[in-house]
Design an enzyme around this catalytic site. Sequence first.
Site, PDB file in Angstrom:
ATOM      1  N   LYS A   1       0.821  -1.220   0.000  1.00  0.00           N
ATOM      2  CA  LYS A   1       0.000   0.000   0.000  1.00  0.00           C
ATOM      3  C   LYS A   1       0.852   1.266   0.000  1.00  0.00           C
ATOM      4  CE  LYS A   1      -4.293  -1.669   1.930  1.00  0.00           C
ATOM      5  NZ  LYS A   1      -3.984  -3.019   2.431  1.00  0.00           N
TER       6      LYS A   1
ATOM      7  N   LEU B   1       5.090   2.957  -0.762  1.00  0.00           N
ATOM      8  CA  LEU B   1       6.381   2.765  -1.421  1.00  0.00           C
ATOM      9  C   LEU B   1       7.495   2.688  -0.377  1.00  0.00           C
ATOM     10  CD1 LEU B   1       5.884   5.422  -4.264  1.00  0.00           C
ATOM     11  CD2 LEU B   1       5.649   2.932  -4.461  1.00  0.00           C
ATOM     12  N   GLY B   2       8.569   2.010  -0.723  1.00  0.00           N
ATOM     13  CA  GLY B   2       9.720   1.979   0.196  1.00  0.00           C
ATOM     14  C   GLY B   2      10.158   0.582   0.582  1.00  0.00           C
TER      15      GLY B   2
ATOM     16  N   HIS C   1      38.559  17.036  19.166  1.00  0.00           N
ATOM     17  CA  HIS C   1      38.465  16.640  20.577  1.00  0.00           C
ATOM     18  C   HIS C   1      37.436  17.530  21.277  1.00  0.00           C
ATOM     19  CE1 HIS C   1      39.718  15.394  24.582  1.00  0.00           C
ATOM     20  NE2 HIS C   1      39.736  16.672  24.926  1.00  0.00           N
TER      21      HIS C   1
HETATM   22  C1  LIG Z   1      13.841  -6.107  10.549  1.00  0.00           C
HETATM   23  C2  LIG Z   1      14.794  -5.656   9.486  1.00  0.00           C
HETATM   24  C3  LIG Z   1      15.690  -4.651   9.758  1.00  0.00           C
HETATM   25  C4  LIG Z   1      16.570  -4.231   8.785  1.00  0.00           C
HETATM   26  N1  LIG Z   1      17.444  -3.227   9.080  1.00  0.00           N
HETATM   27  C5  LIG Z   1      18.310  -2.802   8.152  1.00  0.00           C
HETATM   28  C6  LIG Z   1      19.194  -1.737   8.431  1.00  0.00           C
HETATM   29  O1  LIG Z   1      19.192  -1.173   9.521  1.00  0.00           O
HETATM   30  N2  LIG Z   1      20.036  -1.332   7.462  1.00  0.00           N
HETATM   31  C7  LIG Z   1      20.067  -1.948   6.234  1.00  0.00           C
HETATM   32  O2  LIG Z   1      20.872  -1.547   5.389  1.00  0.00           O
HETATM   33  N3  LIG Z   1      19.225  -2.953   5.927  1.00  0.00           N
HETATM   34  C8  LIG Z   1      18.354  -3.391   6.861  1.00  0.00           C
HETATM   35  N4  LIG Z   1      17.474  -4.387   6.541  1.00  0.00           N
HETATM   36  C9  LIG Z   1      17.541  -4.999   5.195  1.00  0.00           C
HETATM   37  C10 LIG Z   1      16.862  -4.106   4.148  1.00  0.00           C
HETATM   38  O3  LIG Z   1      15.557  -3.802   4.562  1.00  0.00           O
HETATM   39  C11 LIG Z   1      16.851  -4.808   2.798  1.00  0.00           C
HETATM   40  O4  LIG Z   1      18.156  -5.178   2.467  1.00  0.00           O
HETATM   41  C12 LIG Z   1      16.311  -3.902   1.701  1.00  0.00           C
HETATM   42  O5  LIG Z   1      15.004  -3.483   2.007  1.00  0.00           O
HETATM   43  C13 LIG Z   1      16.330  -4.633   0.354  1.00  0.00           C
HETATM   44  O6  LIG Z   1      15.771  -3.807  -0.606  1.00  0.00           O
HETATM   45  P1  LIG Z   1      15.166  -4.399  -1.962  1.00  0.00           P
HETATM   46  O7  LIG Z   1      14.775  -3.201  -2.760  1.00  0.00           O
HETATM   47  O8  LIG Z   1      16.106  -5.374  -2.555  1.00  0.00           O
HETATM   48  O9  LIG Z   1      13.892  -5.250  -1.542  1.00  0.00           O
HETATM   49  P2  LIG Z   1      12.601  -4.900  -0.667  1.00  0.00           P
HETATM   50  O10 LIG Z   1      12.825  -3.722   0.186  1.00  0.00           O
HETATM   51  O11 LIG Z   1      12.203  -6.168  -0.016  1.00  0.00           O
HETATM   52  O12 LIG Z   1      11.525  -4.449  -1.740  1.00  0.00           O
HETATM   53  C14 LIG Z   1      10.942  -5.331  -2.641  1.00  0.00           C
HETATM   54  C15 LIG Z   1       9.574  -4.806  -3.006  1.00  0.00           C
HETATM   55  O13 LIG Z   1       9.079  -5.555  -4.106  1.00  0.00           O
HETATM   56  C16 LIG Z   1       7.688  -5.730  -3.942  1.00  0.00           C
HETATM   57  N5  LIG Z   1       7.315  -6.885  -4.757  1.00  0.00           N
HETATM   58  C17 LIG Z   1       7.787  -8.156  -4.677  1.00  0.00           C
HETATM   59  N6  LIG Z   1       7.273  -8.909  -5.643  1.00  0.00           N
HETATM   60  C18 LIG Z   1       6.440  -8.119  -6.354  1.00  0.00           C
HETATM   61  C19 LIG Z   1       5.626  -8.324  -7.484  1.00  0.00           C
HETATM   62  N7  LIG Z   1       5.577  -9.514  -8.109  1.00  0.00           N
HETATM   63  N8  LIG Z   1       4.901  -7.281  -7.939  1.00  0.00           N
HETATM   64  C20 LIG Z   1       4.939  -6.071  -7.334  1.00  0.00           C
HETATM   65  N9  LIG Z   1       5.705  -5.810  -6.271  1.00  0.00           N
HETATM   66  C21 LIG Z   1       6.457  -6.829  -5.786  1.00  0.00           C
HETATM   67  C22 LIG Z   1       7.521  -5.944  -2.459  1.00  0.00           C
HETATM   68  O14 LIG Z   1       6.194  -5.646  -2.058  1.00  0.00           O
HETATM   69  C23 LIG Z   1       8.545  -4.973  -1.889  1.00  0.00           C
HETATM   70  O15 LIG Z   1       7.979  -3.727  -1.586  1.00  0.00           O
HETATM   71  C24 LIG Z   1      16.558  -4.818   7.493  1.00  0.00           C
HETATM   72  C25 LIG Z   1      15.636  -5.825   7.207  1.00  0.00           C
HETATM   73  C26 LIG Z   1      14.756  -6.243   8.184  1.00  0.00           C
HETATM   74  C27 LIG Z   1      13.766  -7.318   7.852  1.00  0.00           C
END
Ligand SMILES: Cc1cc2nc3c(=O)[nH]c(=O)nc-3n(C[C@H](O)[C@H](O)[C@H](O)COP(=O)(O)OP(=O)(O)OC[C@H]3O[C@@H](n4cnc5c(N)ncnc54)[C@H](O)[C@@H]3O)c2cc1C
Length: 474
Positions: free
Chosen positions: A37, A39-40, A453
């Site tokens: 719902k 972005l992000g 410092h």
């Molecule tokens: C609890 C927790 C804490 C974290 N803390 C940190 C931190 O402090 N620092 C850090 O660097 N990293 C942290 N991470 C890791 C970080 O969140 C991920 O590495 C990062 O979000 C990866 O980004 P991404 O764009 O690859 O994937 P994601 O952020 O997972 O985004 C993928 C998106 O694709 C969408 N999607 C998937 N399939 C489809 C589809 N077929 N159609 C349409 N949409 C789809 C999903 O809904 C999602 O919004 C944390 C992770 C967790 C779980």
Amino acid sequence: MPSEFDVVVIGAGTGGYVAAIRAAQLGLKVAVVERQKALGGTCLIWGCIPTKALLEHAHALKVVQNVKEWGVTIGEGAVGIDMNQVQARKDKIVTGLTKGVEFLFKKNKIEWIKGTARITGRGKVEVTDGESQSLSATREIVIATGSAPRSVPGVEIDRKRIITSDEAIGLREVPKSIAILGSGAVGVEFASIFRRFGSDVTIIELLPRLVPVEDEAISAELLKSFKKQGIKIHTGTKVTKAAPSATGVDIEAQLPDGNVERITAEYLLVATGRGPVTTGLGLEGQGFNLERGYIAVDDLFRTGVPGFSALGDVITFGSGAAPHPQLAHVSSAEGIITAERIAGQPVKPINYDHVPGCTYCDPEIASVGLTEKEAQARGYDVRVGTFPFGVLGRAKMAGETEGFVKIVADKRYDEVLGIHMIGPRSTELVAEATLALRTECTVDELIHTIHAHPTFAEAVAEAAHAAHGAAIHI
Ligand SMILES: Cc1cc2nc3c(=O)[nH]c(=O)nc-3n(C[C@H](O)[C@H](O)[C@H](O)COP(=O)(O)OP(=O)(O)OC[C@H]3O[C@@H](n4cnc5c(N)ncnc54)[C@H](O)[C@@H]3O)c2cc1C
């Protein structure tokens, strides 16, 4: 007729949305398909942001619990935490940031197509579940579908008692007790949050030490601190069974000596890592190289299937390569490189040895580069320098004297190979350490970089002095 774009990005996490913005900045017409719902992605909605917001609450509580030491007077009565207010504040931060990405999409004329994407061929995406439509990408489809929590054999996540980080960030009551399976970044961050909020916390880790990817000295220091805080820790311990009940979870764990320990807790938080999200994406039969569900890519995020790139948590560099770090800043850096490559700009591969990793537990951990063991394994003649925060004036003033900075360097050329920290502000100090590695800095250059410092950063300079056997303040 499908709606036509230069680039279609699937997934609006920190990888996908950054790739989209960079591609739009470079003049490409971009659509992003995202089914949540907002972005992000994981970072903004489920991961980095909500967890760090909760950790800031835990820190605020820590300060208030120690008001006497600070000479601050507050009214009588027990200090507590109001979880409804915690959740409201956290949600406001998350919403502010996700709306911020929406604004950036509008500013860069990026179209957000709401729904689930399925690849139907080269340049072709079908969107269902929302704004059903066909899209075409004349240049590239970027797969940035990220990752989702996964469990281990014998432990079935029911999202009520046996939960993941997705549920843990939303708990509206402080659990009386919580067992945490896994002591990576996610596990130890939640251990810090719930222990500070007042829960009885037990960590169960299969490997012999906490935060197993960190330098061994960091693991040992965290163990000392967590034990002091009253967190119960079982390392080298395998959970063989977990059964939810109406009031909690009964856990069976095999200790290193083979004995079975029974642990009961109100919740079991499974923090054993995350797996790729590719189900239903239509990758089968299209020529993608999938390894354990991850999409294999080269060092510029090309999948080998013309017209398709992949980046972020969903990728692997192949079975022989080091595991791809699942970090928000890594996915964003990959997004920028991918967008620039698609737009025809010159790009270079990322040096993953120079990626900082931060764990925001209390005390904080941050590191970049090789651990002492890794440097030895790569054949370096290693020297190390360690400096404790506790000696610093600034740390004493802040009342945060735990931990140290450790520098791993090569004796032959004096090059800094890794910097590892545990203690106050480590997650900020690591920026200097990252620049030091990126610029192939020597220990001598760090020594001759004047550090202000009184600051916590003095520990970095002093650790460099220590690596040359000449720390000034110890
Ligand atoms: C609890 C927790 C804490 C974290 N803390 C940190 C931190 O402090 N620092 C850090 O660097 N990293 C942290 N991470 C890791 C970080 O969140 C991920 O590495 C990062 O979000 C990866 O980004 P991404 O764009 O690859 O994937 P994601 O952020 O997972 O985004 C993928 C998106 O694709 C969408 N999607 C998937 N399939 C489809 C589809 N077929 N159609 C349409 N949409 C789809 C999903 O809904 C999602 O919004 C944390 C992770 C967790 C779980």
